[in-house]
Design an enzyme around this catalytic site. Sequence first.
Site, mmCIF file in Angstrom:
data_model
loop_
_atom_site.group_PDB
_atom_site.id
_atom_site.type_symbol
_atom_site.label_atom_id
_atom_site.label_comp_id
_atom_site.label_asym_id
_atom_site.label_seq_id
_atom_site.Cartn_x
_atom_site.Cartn_y
_atom_site.Cartn_z
ATOM 1 N N GLY A 94 18.186 28.129 -9.501
ATOM 2 C CA GLY A 94 17.884 29.457 -10.032
ATOM 3 C C GLY A 94 17.771 30.499 -8.938
ATOM 4 O O GLY A 94 17.840 31.700 -9.192
ATOM 5 N N ARG A 95 17.564 30.021 -7.727
ATOM 6 C CA ARG A 95 17.525 30.969 -6.617
ATOM 7 C C ARG A 95 18.069 30.332 -5.347
ATOM 8 O O ARG A 95 17.477 30.399 -4.273
ATOM 9 C CB ARG A 95 16.110 31.476 -6.397
ATOM 10 N N GLY A 128 15.650 35.205 -8.761
ATOM 11 C CA GLY A 128 16.594 34.575 -7.839
ATOM 12 C C GLY A 128 16.332 34.881 -6.373
ATOM 13 O O GLY A 128 17.134 34.550 -5.510
ATOM 14 N N ARG A 178 19.441 26.859 4.395
ATOM 15 C CA ARG A 178 18.953 25.480 4.429
ATOM 16 C C ARG A 178 20.122 24.526 4.665
ATOM 17 O O ARG A 178 21.204 24.708 4.099
ATOM 18 C CB ARG A 178 18.261 25.180 3.093
ATOM 19 N N ASP A 254 13.072 16.903 -9.732
ATOM 20 C CA ASP A 254 14.120 17.780 -9.183
ATOM 21 C C ASP A 254 13.885 18.046 -7.701
ATOM 22 O O ASP A 254 14.755 18.592 -7.027
ATOM 23 C CB ASP A 254 14.179 19.111 -9.946
HETATM 24 P P1 AMP Z 1 10.892 24.909 -7.217
HETATM 25 O O1 AMP Z 1 9.467 25.036 -7.649
HETATM 26 O O2 AMP Z 1 11.239 25.787 -6.029
HETATM 27 O O3 AMP Z 1 11.323 23.504 -7.022
HETATM 28 O O4 AMP Z 1 11.758 25.511 -8.407
HETATM 29 C C1 AMP Z 1 11.774 24.979 -9.708
HETATM 30 C C2 AMP Z 1 12.845 25.671 -10.522
HETATM 31 O O5 AMP Z 1 12.574 27.058 -10.666
HETATM 32 C C3 AMP Z 1 14.247 25.575 -9.910
HETATM 33 O O6 AMP Z 1 15.173 25.488 -10.951
HETATM 34 C C4 AMP Z 1 14.360 26.900 -9.192
HETATM 35 O O7 AMP Z 1 15.701 27.270 -8.999
HETATM 36 C C5 AMP Z 1 13.638 27.841 -10.156
HETATM 37 N N1 AMP Z 1 13.096 29.031 -9.476
HETATM 38 C C6 AMP Z 1 12.037 29.096 -8.631
HETATM 39 N N2 AMP Z 1 11.828 30.356 -8.219
HETATM 40 C C7 AMP Z 1 12.763 31.130 -8.813
HETATM 41 C C8 AMP Z 1 13.082 32.530 -8.792
HETATM 42 N N3 AMP Z 1 12.387 33.397 -8.067
HETATM 43 N N4 AMP Z 1 14.121 32.946 -9.540
HETATM 44 C C9 AMP Z 1 14.837 32.080 -10.279
HETATM 45 N N5 AMP Z 1 14.593 30.767 -10.356
HETATM 46 C C10 AMP Z 1 13.573 30.279 -9.620
HETATM 47 MG MG MG Z 2 12.867 22.590 -6.453
#
Ligand code: AMP
Ligand code: MG
Length: 489
Positions: A94-95, A128, A178, A254
């Site tokens: 998502g980002r 994102g 990354r 994930d």
């Molecule tokens: P994470 O907690 O970083 O592992 O993210 C969990 C999910 O949320 C993943 O699908 C990320 O891509 C999405 N995500 C986290 N932050 C954002 C953001 N600011 N915008 C869009 N998607 C996000």
């Molecule tokens: Mg993640």
Amino acid sequence: MTNQSNQTGWNFDNSYSRLPEPFFSKLNPIPVQDPKMVIFNDALATSLGLHGQELQQEEGINVLAGNQVPEGATPLAQAYGGHQFGHFNMLGDGRAILLGEQLTPQGERLDIQLKGPGRTPYSRGGDGRAGLGPMLREYIISEAMHALGIPTTRSLAVVTTGEPVYRETVQEGAILTRVASSHIRVGTFQYAAAWGSKEELTALADYTIKRHYPNVYEDDNRYVSFLKEVIKRQAALITKWQLVGFIHGVMNTDNMTISGETIDYGPCAFMDTYDPGTVFSSIDRQGRYAYGNQPPIGGWNLSRFAETLLPLLHEDEEKAVEIAQDAISIYPELFKSNWLDGMRAKLGLFTKEKEDESLIETLLELMQKHRADFTNTFRGLTLENLQDNPLSENPKFEQWYELWKTRRTRQQQSKEESVQLMKNTNPAIIPRNHRVEEALAAAEDDGNLSVMGKLLGVLSNPYDYEENESTYCTMPDPLGKAYKTFCGT
Ligand code: AMP
Ligand code: MG
């Protein structure tokens, strides 16, 4: 653009983009207003075959900010699912956007991913984007983990975007580049198993085996071997976390790679005083991902992974379940024996004795009871100097110390060899939470990067007992106990 690519050394080949279509969405990063380089990892760039100097010029920065797509890149967002705190969801990048796979001079294939490049089809309600503080935090911790000898994604650069991001507060927008063996997760397999065809699942499995476990590709049942290998690598990884007191904080499926690298540094932190119940993440109210829960949660995640492979393990579903259970059943023992070996090394022991486990457990119990710092206790034992440790002069600990001393003499290796083993396994320096925060505050509030630079320098040699400054070893003041990490990254 061709010239720029040649000068900077990008050398892409994007095998992931040749997987069946449902596994990704092709799209370019969304350009940002005013990109500026904040930190750049020259040594990593060189090992990737990139030319650091050129990459830090305007065109290079534009690539790392997503304003320009380098030649040979196939930008895409990956699709995946995952259990978040036990609940299954459709997720995906998502980002994040994968630019492609860099083929390095050493013949490695490494993902180059931008984290924070704007919205993708998987962004749901999110923007994102990412904030400067959290991206610098990932940079510091991932590079520290690498220096500690723990498999991890790496950090090539952080650039600011010149645009604000809105979280609890307004932050400066930033993008982290990354580098990873791959970004294939347990969640990628869950996505394929939940929504894909058997052909798609097979394509993903074959691709992943070829990329990460090529030695089992020709096995009679390569999927069974694959499952066992992934279990082994994760058991090895989580053991390493436990041995240095690293708490990941969000071990959702994930956030677990198939390659066995640590990924997604969100609300992670290193434990100070030893307590298996330690949780730093503000969102982990139940302590699901507490320090002491990491090994069993690793097993839980691997069971979810095994489930995704069932259609490939055997035609007969019952037999497939049996095979999966057999494979998973080795995980607890595997972890335990890795952990015992690692703890023996931390105590300078080369040989195995049955009573070692109780020797180790007794020390940990004393550490917990008297709130001894995890890293500093092992550092103190290594240096035979526990002056400032709450365990010093404790009669029970003194008893333990005598037992340990005698145990150390019951091996052929010399005392010097034993001390060396301890120095090689007990870091003198870890990224202490208050030190990381201090570096981030200087960078974010004052644009002062020297505190972080110095911290990164110290963290790059964590086992160097001679060079390290003891100021980096001190625990936080008592307020440090309330340390919380936030997921709103
Ligand atoms: P994470 O907690 O970083 O592992 O993210 C969990 C999910 O949320 C993943 O699908 C990320 O891509 C999405 N995500 C986290 N932050 C954002 C953001 N600011 N915008 C869009 N998607 C996000
Ligand atoms: Mg993640």
